[in-house]
Write a protein that holds these residues in place. Structure first.
Motif, short mmCIF file in Angstrom:
data_model
loop_
_atom_site.label_atom_id
_atom_site.label_comp_id
_atom_site.label_asym_id
_atom_site.label_seq_id
_atom_site.Cartn_x
_atom_site.Cartn_y
_atom_site.Cartn_z
N ASN A 99 1.17 3.81 -3.09
CA ASN A 99 0.70 5.16 -2.81
C ASN A 99 1.78 6.18 -3.14
O ASN A 99 1.50 7.25 -3.71
CB ASN A 99 0.26 5.27 -1.36
CG ASN A 99 -0.49 6.54 -1.07
OD1 ASN A 99 -1.29 6.98 -1.88
ND2 ASN A 99 -0.22 7.12 0.09
N GLN B 288 -2.78 3.59 -8.65
CA GLN B 288 -3.97 3.81 -7.84
C GLN B 288 -4.75 2.49 -7.68
O GLN B 288 -5.20 2.17 -6.59
CB GLN B 288 -4.86 4.87 -8.48
CG GLN B 288 -6.09 5.19 -7.67
CD GLN B 288 -6.97 6.23 -8.36
OE1 GLN B 288 -6.83 6.49 -9.55
NE2 GLN B 288 -7.88 6.80 -7.60
N ARG B 289 -4.89 1.73 -8.76
CA ARG B 289 -5.58 0.45 -8.72
C ARG B 289 -4.84 -0.53 -7.80
O ARG B 289 -5.45 -1.23 -6.99
CB ARG B 289 -5.68 -0.13 -10.13
CG ARG B 289 -6.56 -1.34 -10.22
CD ARG B 289 -6.73 -1.88 -11.64
NE ARG B 289 -6.59 -0.91 -12.69
CZ ARG B 289 -5.58 -0.88 -13.59
NH1 ARG B 289 -4.64 -1.79 -13.54
NH2 ARG B 289 -5.54 0.04 -14.53
N TYR C 13 0.83 -1.20 0.00
CA TYR C 13 0.00 0.00 0.00
C TYR C 13 0.88 1.26 0.00
O TYR C 13 0.66 2.17 -0.79
CB TYR C 13 -0.94 0.02 1.21
CG TYR C 13 -1.64 1.34 1.36
CD1 TYR C 13 -2.73 1.65 0.58
CD2 TYR C 13 -1.18 2.29 2.28
CE1 TYR C 13 -3.36 2.87 0.69
CE2 TYR C 13 -1.80 3.52 2.39
CZ TYR C 13 -2.90 3.80 1.60
OH TYR C 13 -3.51 5.02 1.70
N ARG D 199 -2.84 0.26 -5.35
CA ARG D 199 -2.96 0.75 -3.98
C ARG D 199 -4.29 0.32 -3.38
O ARG D 199 -4.35 -0.17 -2.24
CB ARG D 199 -2.84 2.28 -3.97
CG ARG D 199 -2.97 2.88 -2.58
CD ARG D 199 -3.15 4.36 -2.63
NE ARG D 199 -4.42 4.67 -3.29
CZ ARG D 199 -4.84 5.89 -3.54
NH1 ARG D 199 -4.08 6.92 -3.23
NH2 ARG D 199 -5.99 6.10 -4.11
N ASP D 200 -5.36 0.48 -4.13
CA ASP D 200 -6.69 0.08 -3.64
C ASP D 200 -6.77 -1.43 -3.43
O ASP D 200 -7.38 -1.89 -2.47
CB ASP D 200 -7.76 0.54 -4.62
CG ASP D 200 -7.84 2.07 -4.72
OD1 ASP D 200 -7.30 2.76 -3.83
OD2 ASP D 200 -8.44 2.55 -5.70
N VAL E 59 -5.15 -2.36 -0.17
CA VAL E 59 -6.01 -2.10 0.98
C VAL E 59 -6.99 -3.26 1.16
O VAL E 59 -7.21 -3.74 2.28
CB VAL E 59 -6.76 -0.76 0.82
CG1 VAL E 59 -7.86 -0.62 1.85
CG2 VAL E 59 -5.81 0.40 0.91
#
Length: 186
Positions: free
Chosen positions: A84, A125-126, A80, A128-129, A132
């Motif tokens: 990020n 971004q994908r 993450y 990173r999500d 999570v």
């Protein structure tokens, strides 16, 4: 005759229910006294794991699972943070290009056009999500593992429940057959 059968039937049924209720009372008393059969242990283990990951595994005395829990959570948090950071680098570069303050001699972003910068930004971004979601799934799996493990500690496995190979003789042709026997005694 019918009257005698009626009396015997109710006597038999009444004595069976009395015995079963008596055994139930002893079982409840024994389970409260016996820590191994504590009915609140699964909820305690789940609560402890929810408060601090790995604490439920320690409560269940499965200490070898604690490093696995922390390795999974640490890996998810690492990915993450890494994704990020890279997402913000691409986003900041794109903002600089929109403002016209971008350095065209930059060794990392100098050869990329705006569409590649946007694609890189969406990619990180994908990821990173997704990191999570994976970290949250590992956290939930930690809680479920502690709960299930505490339930399975109450499972009784002894000689009364066994699966053994058996060699027996067929009565029709007197040949020896091999089979499995499942013994279940109350």
């Amino acid at each position: 005759m019918l009257r005698i059968l009626f009396i015997l039937f109710f006597t038999f049924c009444g004595s069976q229910s009395i015995f079963s209720q008596e055994e139930l009372k002893l079982t409840v008393r024994d389970s409260v006294k016996n820590e191994k059969n504590n009915v609140l242990a699964p909820s305690k283990a789940a609560f402890y794991s929810a408060v601090l990951p790995g604490l439920g595994q320690a409560y269940n005395k499965k200490y070898w699972k604690i490093p696995i829990v922390y390795a999974g959570l640490g890996t998810g948090i690492y990915f993450y943070a890494d994704n990020n950071k890279k997402y913000h680098r691409f986003r900041d570069e794109y903002k600089k290009r929109l403002n016209g303050t971008s350095d065209s001699n930059d060794p990392y972003f100098g050869n990329l056009d705006n569409s590649r910068i946007i694609d890189g930004q969406k990619f990180y971004q994908r990821n990173r999500d997704l990191s999570v979601l994976v970290t949250a799934a590992i956290y939930i799996l930690n809680i479920v593992d502690a709960n299930v493990d505490a339930h399975l500690m109450q499972f009784n496995v002894n000689e009364n429940l066994s699966l053994k190979p058996d060699l027996y003789q067929n009565e029709m042709d007197y040949k020896h057959n091999i089979g499995l026997t499942l013994n279940y005694n109350f």
